[in-house]
Design a protein around this motif. Sequence first.
Motif, mmCIF file in Angstrom:
data_model
loop_
_atom_site.group_PDB
_atom_site.id
_atom_site.type_symbol
_atom_site.label_atom_id
_atom_site.label_comp_id
_atom_site.label_asym_id
_atom_site.label_seq_id
_atom_site.Cartn_x
_atom_site.Cartn_y
_atom_site.Cartn_z
ATOM 1 N N SER A 146 32.922 -50.141 23.141
ATOM 2 C CA SER A 146 32.702 -51.549 22.798
ATOM 3 C C SER A 146 31.254 -51.963 23.025
ATOM 4 C CB SER A 146 33.630 -52.424 23.643
ATOM 5 O OG SER A 146 33.533 -52.065 25.014
ATOM 6 N N VAL A 147 30.670 -51.515 24.121
ATOM 7 C CA VAL A 147 29.273 -51.871 24.427
ATOM 8 C C VAL A 147 28.327 -51.185 23.446
ATOM 9 C CG1 VAL A 147 27.435 -51.701 26.149
ATOM 10 C CG2 VAL A 147 29.757 -52.287 26.861
ATOM 11 N N ILE A 148 28.576 -49.928 23.145
ATOM 12 C CA ILE A 148 27.716 -49.202 22.201
ATOM 13 C C ILE A 148 27.784 -49.853 20.825
ATOM 14 C CG2 ILE A 148 27.310 -46.985 21.062
ATOM 15 C CD1 ILE A 148 28.583 -45.665 23.556
ATOM 16 N N MET A 149 28.987 -50.218 20.372
ATOM 17 C CA MET A 149 29.136 -50.871 19.077
ATOM 18 C C MET A 149 28.375 -52.185 19.041
ATOM 19 S SD MET A 149 33.172 -50.048 18.381
ATOM 20 C CE MET A 149 33.309 -51.280 17.092
ATOM 21 N N ALA A 150 28.445 -52.950 20.139
ATOM 22 C CA ALA A 150 27.735 -54.233 20.188
ATOM 23 C C ALA A 150 26.230 -54.013 20.192
ATOM 24 C CB ALA A 150 28.171 -55.012 21.433
ATOM 25 N N GLU A 151 25.757 -53.057 20.975
ATOM 26 C CA GLU A 151 24.314 -52.800 21.065
ATOM 27 C C GLU A 151 23.746 -52.301 19.742
ATOM 28 O OE1 GLU A 151 23.914 -50.075 24.301
ATOM 29 O OE2 GLU A 151 24.006 -51.644 25.845
ATOM 30 N N LYS A 152 24.520 -51.497 19.017
ATOM 31 C CA LYS A 152 24.057 -50.916 17.760
ATOM 32 C C LYS A 152 24.462 -51.744 16.541
ATOM 33 C CE LYS A 152 23.817 -46.067 19.249
ATOM 34 N NZ LYS A 152 22.378 -45.934 18.915
ATOM 35 N N ASP A 153 25.145 -52.870 16.776
ATOM 36 C CA ASP A 153 25.594 -53.738 15.692
ATOM 37 C C ASP A 153 26.418 -52.934 14.681
ATOM 38 O OD1 ASP A 153 25.930 -56.045 14.184
ATOM 39 O OD2 ASP A 153 24.109 -55.684 13.003
ATOM 40 N N MET A 154 27.395 -52.191 15.177
ATOM 41 C CA MET A 154 28.234 -51.341 14.330
ATOM 42 C C MET A 154 29.667 -51.858 14.286
ATOM 43 S SD MET A 154 27.237 -47.414 15.306
ATOM 44 C CE MET A 154 25.690 -46.674 14.756
ATOM 45 N N ALA A 155 30.251 -51.845 13.090
ATOM 46 C CA ALA A 155 31.682 -52.037 12.963
ATOM 47 C C ALA A 155 32.365 -50.738 13.403
ATOM 48 C CB ALA A 155 32.051 -52.363 11.516
ATOM 49 N N GLU A 207 34.284 -48.766 11.834
ATOM 50 C CA GLU A 207 34.135 -47.710 10.826
ATOM 51 C C GLU A 207 32.772 -47.036 10.929
ATOM 52 O OE1 GLU A 207 37.166 -50.625 9.367
ATOM 53 O OE2 GLU A 207 35.189 -50.777 10.297
ATOM 54 N N GLU A 208 31.720 -47.826 11.141
ATOM 55 C CA GLU A 208 30.374 -47.281 11.273
ATOM 56 C C GLU A 208 30.235 -46.445 12.537
ATOM 57 O OE1 GLU A 208 27.292 -50.402 9.424
ATOM 58 O OE2 GLU A 208 28.614 -51.284 10.933
ATOM 59 N N TYR A 209 30.859 -46.896 13.618
ATOM 60 C CA TYR A 209 30.762 -46.185 14.892
ATOM 61 C C TYR A 209 31.429 -44.813 14.801
ATOM 62 C CZ TYR A 209 31.358 -45.186 19.880
ATOM 63 O OH TYR A 209 31.349 -44.595 21.123
ATOM 64 N N ILE A 210 32.612 -44.764 14.218
ATOM 65 C CA ILE A 210 33.304 -43.481 14.070
ATOM 66 C C ILE A 210 32.494 -42.547 13.178
ATOM 67 C CG2 ILE A 210 35.362 -42.363 13.115
ATOM 68 C CD1 ILE A 210 36.961 -44.788 14.056
ATOM 69 N N CYS A 211 31.941 -43.078 12.095
ATOM 70 C CA CYS A 211 31.112 -42.271 11.196
ATOM 71 C C CYS A 211 29.872 -41.759 11.926
ATOM 72 C CB CYS A 211 30.717 -43.102 9.977
ATOM 73 S SG CYS A 211 29.790 -42.191 8.726
ATOM 74 N N PHE A 212 29.252 -42.598 12.737
ATOM 75 C CA PHE A 212 28.081 -42.211 13.520
ATOM 76 C C PHE A 212 28.401 -41.046 14.452
ATOM 77 C CE2 PHE A 212 26.205 -42.901 17.810
ATOM 78 C CZ PHE A 212 24.907 -42.491 17.542
ATOM 79 N N LEU A 213 29.511 -41.135 15.163
ATOM 80 C CA LEU A 213 29.892 -40.055 16.069
ATOM 81 C C LEU A 213 30.253 -38.790 15.300
ATOM 82 C CD1 LEU A 213 32.102 -41.965 18.690
ATOM 83 C CD2 LEU A 213 29.714 -41.242 18.915
ATOM 84 N N LYS A 214 30.927 -38.954 14.185
ATOM 85 C CA LYS A 214 31.344 -37.809 13.380
ATOM 86 C C LYS A 214 30.139 -37.037 12.838
ATOM 87 C CE LYS A 214 34.770 -38.579 10.621
ATOM 88 N NZ LYS A 214 35.573 -39.033 9.452
ATOM 89 N N GLU A 215 29.095 -37.768 12.456
ATOM 90 C CA GLU A 215 27.931 -37.138 11.827
ATOM 91 C C GLU A 215 26.894 -36.627 12.819
ATOM 92 O OE1 GLU A 215 26.399 -40.049 9.154
ATOM 93 O OE2 GLU A 215 27.966 -39.704 7.642
ATOM 94 N N THR A 216 26.894 -37.144 14.044
ATOM 95 C CA THR A 216 25.797 -36.820 14.966
ATOM 96 C C THR A 216 26.233 -36.111 16.249
ATOM 97 O OG1 THR A 216 25.900 -38.975 16.086
ATOM 98 C CG2 THR A 216 24.473 -38.799 14.138
ATOM 99 N N THR A 217 27.531 -35.969 16.484
ATOM 100 C CA THR A 217 27.960 -35.371 17.741
ATOM 101 C C THR A 217 28.958 -34.244 17.534
ATOM 102 O OG1 THR A 217 29.911 -36.755 18.165
ATOM 103 C CG2 THR A 217 27.772 -37.657 18.802
ATOM 104 N N ASP A 218 29.044 -33.382 18.535
ATOM 105 C CA ASP A 218 30.133 -32.420 18.683
ATOM 106 C C ASP A 218 30.233 -32.110 20.165
ATOM 107 O OD1 ASP A 218 28.208 -30.398 19.321
ATOM 108 O OD2 ASP A 218 27.959 -29.953 17.189
ATOM 109 N N LEU A 219 31.091 -31.165 20.542
ATOM 110 C CA LEU A 219 31.299 -30.898 21.957
ATOM 111 C C LEU A 219 30.037 -30.388 22.655
ATOM 112 C CD1 LEU A 219 34.855 -29.322 21.884
ATOM 113 C CD2 LEU A 219 34.197 -31.595 22.672
ATOM 114 N N ARG A 220 29.165 -29.704 21.919
ATOM 115 C CA ARG A 220 27.934 -29.191 22.509
ATOM 116 C C ARG A 220 26.794 -30.195 22.456
ATOM 117 N NH1 ARG A 220 27.408 -22.904 20.360
ATOM 118 N NH2 ARG A 220 29.358 -22.129 21.305
ATOM 119 N N HIS A 221 26.909 -31.179 21.583
ATOM 120 C CA HIS A 221 25.835 -32.165 21.423
ATOM 121 C C HIS A 221 26.432 -33.574 21.447
ATOM 122 C CE1 HIS A 221 24.521 -28.420 19.398
ATOM 123 N NE2 HIS A 221 23.389 -28.678 20.023
ATOM 124 N N PRO A 222 26.855 -34.026 22.620
ATOM 125 C CA PRO A 222 27.462 -35.365 22.715
ATOM 126 C C PRO A 222 26.426 -36.475 22.651
ATOM 127 C CG PRO A 222 27.258 -34.403 24.887
ATOM 128 C CD PRO A 222 26.816 -33.337 23.918
#
Length: 232
Positions: free
Chosen positions: A151-160, A162-177
Motif C-alpha cells: 500500500s505504501v509503495i503504491m502510494a509513493e509511486k502513484d500506482m494503481a 494493476e500497475e503495481y503488479i505489472c511493475f513487480l512482474k516486469e522488474t523482479t524475481d526471486l534473485r532480484h527482488p
Amino acid sequence: MKFPCMKDMQPAIKEQPEIQMNEQAANLLQLILAKIHCKNEIVAVSGFRTQEEQEKIWNDTLAKSGLDFTKKYVAVPRHSEHQTGLAIDLAENKEQIDYICPHFPYTGICGEFRATAPRFGFVERYVSGKEQITGIGAEPWHFRYVGYPHSVIMAEKDMALEEYICFLKETTDLRHPYIYNSSKADKIEISYVFLDGGHSIKLDVSEMSPYMISGTNEGGAILSRWREYYAS
C-alpha cells in the motif's frame, strides 16, 4: 476465483455490524479510524457482498441509471472487489448518502483517513486519471486492503494495483527482488513469482525470516520477506 462467504467476515466498523469485511482488513480499518480520532464522522456504506447482492446492485443500477453509468461505477458480478471481503466503500456521515457514489471528500477527516490509510495496508483503489488502467470510473469512496508495504509503495509511486503488479512482474524475481526499506533496521524484499500452469513451487524460507505470500489471481504470486539489516 473462489470467493469467501459471510461466515468468514466480521463488522468493518463495530457500530455498523451489518457491513462486513475480511477480519484482518476490518481490524486495520478500525485502527485507522482510531488513529485519526474519528468518532462517527465517517461511516461504512458497503463492504462484503455475496454474488446475489452484487447481481442485485448491478441490475437495480442498470434499470435506474442505464448501462454507461452502471459499467462506470458498478463491477460486473464475480468481478467486484467487494466479493473478496477486502474492499470497503466509505462516506462522510451526512443525513443524505448516495449508496452508489457516496461523498468522501479530500479534505477534513476524510482527507486524514486517505493520507493515513496506506500505513495500515489500504489504498484508494480507483483514483482519477487511472480509468483506462482499472476499467472503473474514479471512486474516491472505495478503499481496498492490499497489505503493507504494498500500500505504501503504491502510494509513493502513484500506482494503481494493476500497475503495481505489472511493475513487480516486469522488474523482479526471486534473485532480484524489489527492496523496500521500512526502517533503519529492517528491509522487505518483494518478488513476483510466476506459477506455471497452476503447479506449486517450493520456496526456500529456511532462514526463518518472516514472509508473506499473496496471490494475484492471474497466474502468479507476490512473495514478501522481512530481512534485518543495519544502515550506516
